[in-house]
Design a protein around this motif. Structure first.
Motif, PDB file in Angstrom:
ATOM      1  N   SER A  24       0.888  -1.214  -0.112  1.00  0.00           N
ATOM      2  CA  SER A  24       0.016   0.104   0.147  1.00  0.00           C
ATOM      3  C   SER A  24       0.858   1.264  -0.113  1.00  0.00           C
ATOM      4  O   SER A  24       2.148   1.351   0.291  1.00  0.00           O
ATOM      5  N   ASP A  25       0.300   2.430  -0.503  1.00  0.00           N
ATOM      6  CA  ASP A  25       0.899   3.636  -0.546  1.00  0.00           C
ATOM      7  C   ASP A  25       1.650   4.079   0.924  1.00  0.00           C
ATOM      8  O   ASP A  25       2.695   4.494   1.192  1.00  0.00           O
ATOM      9  N   ASP A  26       0.696   3.760   1.991  1.00  0.00           N
ATOM     10  CA  ASP A  26       1.154   3.886   3.516  1.00  0.00           C
ATOM     11  C   ASP A  26       2.316   3.236   3.758  1.00  0.00           C
ATOM     12  O   ASP A  26       3.205   3.647   4.370  1.00  0.00           O
ATOM     13  N   ASP A  27       2.101   1.744   3.472  1.00  0.00           N
ATOM     14  CA  ASP A  27       3.495   0.936   3.644  1.00  0.00           C
ATOM     15  C   ASP A  27       4.594   1.532   3.071  1.00  0.00           C
ATOM     16  O   ASP A  27       5.706   1.423   3.683  1.00  0.00           O
ATOM     17  N   ARG A  28       4.475   1.608   2.019  1.00  0.00           N
ATOM     18  CA  ARG A  28       5.914   2.060   1.009  1.00  0.00           C
ATOM     19  C   ARG A  28       6.306   3.246   1.766  1.00  0.00           C
ATOM     20  O   ARG A  28       7.760   3.335   1.759  1.00  0.00           O
ATOM     21  N   HIS A  29       5.578   4.307   2.121  1.00  0.00           N
ATOM     22  CA  HIS A  29       5.874   5.485   2.626  1.00  0.00           C
ATOM     23  C   HIS A  29       6.768   5.078   3.883  1.00  0.00           C
ATOM     24  O   HIS A  29       7.884   5.686   4.332  1.00  0.00           O
ATOM     25  N   HIS A  30       6.205   4.347   4.897  1.00  0.00           N
ATOM     26  CA  HIS A  30       6.705   3.837   6.079  1.00  0.00           C
ATOM     27  C   HIS A  30       8.248   3.217   5.866  1.00  0.00           C
ATOM     28  O   HIS A  30       9.108   3.695   6.564  1.00  0.00           O
ATOM     29  N   PHE A  31       8.172   2.407   4.902  1.00  0.00           N
ATOM     30  CA  PHE A  31       9.363   1.538   4.880  1.00  0.00           C
ATOM     31  C   PHE A  31      10.343   2.753   4.322  1.00  0.00           C
ATOM     32  O   PHE A  31      11.648   2.440   4.594  1.00  0.00           O
ATOM     33  N   VAL A  32      10.477   3.467   3.296  1.00  0.00           N
ATOM     34  CA  VAL A  32      11.236   4.259   2.902  1.00  0.00           C
ATOM     35  C   VAL A  32      11.607   5.522   3.706  1.00  0.00           C
ATOM     36  O   VAL A  32      12.817   5.745   3.936  1.00  0.00           O
ATOM     37  N   ARG A  33      10.509   6.263   4.400  1.00  0.00           N
ATOM     38  CA  ARG A  33      10.932   7.214   5.263  1.00  0.00           C
ATOM     39  C   ARG A  33      11.155   7.077   6.836  1.00  0.00           C
ATOM     40  O   ARG A  33      12.086   7.642   7.278  1.00  0.00           O
ATOM     41  N   VAL A  34      10.626   5.861   7.219  1.00  0.00           N
ATOM     42  CA  VAL A  34      10.933   5.366   8.639  1.00  0.00           C
ATOM     43  C   VAL A  34      11.922   4.231   8.705  1.00  0.00           C
ATOM     44  O   VAL A  34      12.870   4.537   9.333  1.00  0.00           O
ATOM     45  N   ARG A  35      11.690   3.277   8.120  1.00  0.00           N
ATOM     46  CA  ARG A  35      12.802   2.148   7.993  1.00  0.00           C
ATOM     47  C   ARG A  35      14.125   2.471   7.258  1.00  0.00           C
ATOM     48  O   ARG A  35      14.838   1.710   6.998  1.00  0.00           O
ATOM     49  N   ARG A  36      13.858   3.390   6.221  1.00  0.00           N
ATOM     50  CA  ARG A  36      15.295   3.613   5.326  1.00  0.00           C
ATOM     51  C   ARG A  36      15.503   2.818   4.496  1.00  0.00           C
ATOM     52  O   ARG A  36      16.647   2.614   4.471  1.00  0.00           O
ATOM     53  N   VAL A  37      14.553   1.912   3.855  1.00  0.00           N
ATOM     54  CA  VAL A  37      14.790   0.894   3.077  1.00  0.00           C
ATOM     55  C   VAL A  37      15.181   1.360   1.714  1.00  0.00           C
ATOM     56  O   VAL A  37      14.598   2.531   1.138  1.00  0.00           O
ATOM     57  N   ARG A  38      16.275   0.982   0.884  1.00  0.00           N
ATOM     58  CA  ARG A  38      16.660   1.397  -0.290  1.00  0.00           C
ATOM     59  C   ARG A  38      16.686   0.274  -1.302  1.00  0.00           C
ATOM     60  O   ARG A  38      16.688  -1.104  -0.847  1.00  0.00           O
ATOM     61  N   GLY A  39      16.745   0.593  -2.615  1.00  0.00           N
ATOM     62  CA  GLY A  39      16.765  -0.437  -3.619  1.00  0.00           C
ATOM     63  C   GLY A  39      17.613  -1.524  -3.220  1.00  0.00           C
ATOM     64  O   GLY A  39      18.983  -1.394  -3.242  1.00  0.00           O
TER      65      GLY A  39
END
Length: 229
Positions: free
Chosen positions: A22-37
Motif C-alpha cells: 500500500s502507499d502507506d506501507d511503502r512510505h513507512h519503509f522508505v521514510r521511517v525504515r530507510r529501506v533502499r533499492g
C-alpha cells in the motif's frame, strides 16, 4: 518456524507471488525504515506464510514460500474498555508478546462505553494497530482483534479465566484470560468462574492485560516452568 532475524523488515502483502505494498506501507519503509533499492525484506500474507524478497520499485520475491505452524494452544486476552489511547497500547503490546486473539469487552463496571458507530471505528483502528505491531515484531500471523462483545459472550468459550486476586497461577489449561475494568468484576460476573492470579500487586488494566499475555505466551514457548520449585 524458520528464523526471520537478519532478513530485513517484514511487510504484509495480499499475494506472495505478485506482492504489492500500500502507499502507506511503502512510505513507512522508505521514510521511517530507510529501506533502499536492493535491500532484503520479508513478505508475509499475515496468516503464517512468508518468503524473502528484494526491495525496489517493484517488490521482487527471491526465496521459497515457508509456512509457520499455528501455535498451540491459541492464546487469547480480553480486556474491559479503558480510557483514551490505552486500548491501542494494549493491542500493540499484546501483539508484540505473541497473543493470538484480542477481545475488547463490555463489563458491568466499565466506565468507558462505545456506541455501535464508535465500536466499529475503534475496532478498525485496533486492527490497524495490530497489523503494524505484527510487522514491527516480525510476526507472520496478525492477531485477530474481535468486535466489542459482552462479557457473557466471551465467557462462552472453553478454557476461560477471569484475572482476579486469589486465583490460580496462569496455565495453558486456561489459555484465555479476561481483564476486568478498573472497578473490578461484579459479584455476579465472578460467581462460579475460574480465576487467574497475575501477582500480589494491584495492576492497572493495561498492565494486567500485558502481564496475562506474557505469562501465557511465555508458558507456551517453554520460557519458564508452570510449577517452579
Amino acid at each position: 518456524m524458520a528464523p526471520l532475524r537478519g532478513r530485513g523488515p517484514l511487510a504484509f502483502v495480499d499475494d506472495l507471488e505478485r506482492p504489492q505494498l500500500s502507499d502507506d506501507d511503502r512510505h513507512h519503509f522508505v521514510r521511517v525504515r530507510r529501506v533502499r533499492g536492493g535491500d532484503d525484506l520479508v513478505i508475509s500474507d499475515g496468516q503464517g506464510r512468508w518468503r524473502t524478497a528484494r526491495w525496489g520499485d517493484r517488490i521482487e520475491p527471491v526465496g521459497e514460500v515457508h509456512e509457520d505452524p499455528e501455535p498451540a494452544p491459541l492464546v487469547t486476552v480480553g480486556f474491559a474498555l479503558v480510557k483514551g489511547e490505552r486500548p491501542e497500547w494494549i493491542v500493540q503490546k499484546l501483539t508484540e508478546v505473541g497473543v493470538d486473539r484480542i477481545v475488547p469487552l463490555r463489563a458491568a463496571r466499565s466506565v468507558v462505553r462505545w456506541d455501535r458507530r464508535k465500536a466499529e471505528a475503534n475496532r478498525d483502528r485496533l486492527r490497524r494497530v495490530a497489523r503494524g505491531a505484527a510487522m514491527q515484531a516480525h510476526r507472520t500471523r496478525v492477531p485477530v482483534v474481535d468486535d466489542l462483545v459482552d462479557l457473557d459472550v466471551a465467557l462462552g468459550a472453553p478454557g476461560v479465566g477471569l484475572a482476579d486476586f486469589g486465583g490460580d497461577a496462569p496455565t495453558l489449561a486456561t489459555p484465555t484470560v479476561l481483564i476486568g475494568p478498573e472497578g473490578g468484576w461484579s459479584d455476579e460476573e465472578r460467581a462460579g468462574r475460574a480465576t487467574v492470579s497475575l501477582g500480589p500487586t494491584v495492576l492497572r488494566a493495561e498492565t494486567a492485560a500485558v502481564a496475562a499475555g506474557v505469562a501465557l505466551c511465555g508458558l507456551r514457548a517453554h520460557l519458564f516452568s508452570p510449577n517452579p520449585h
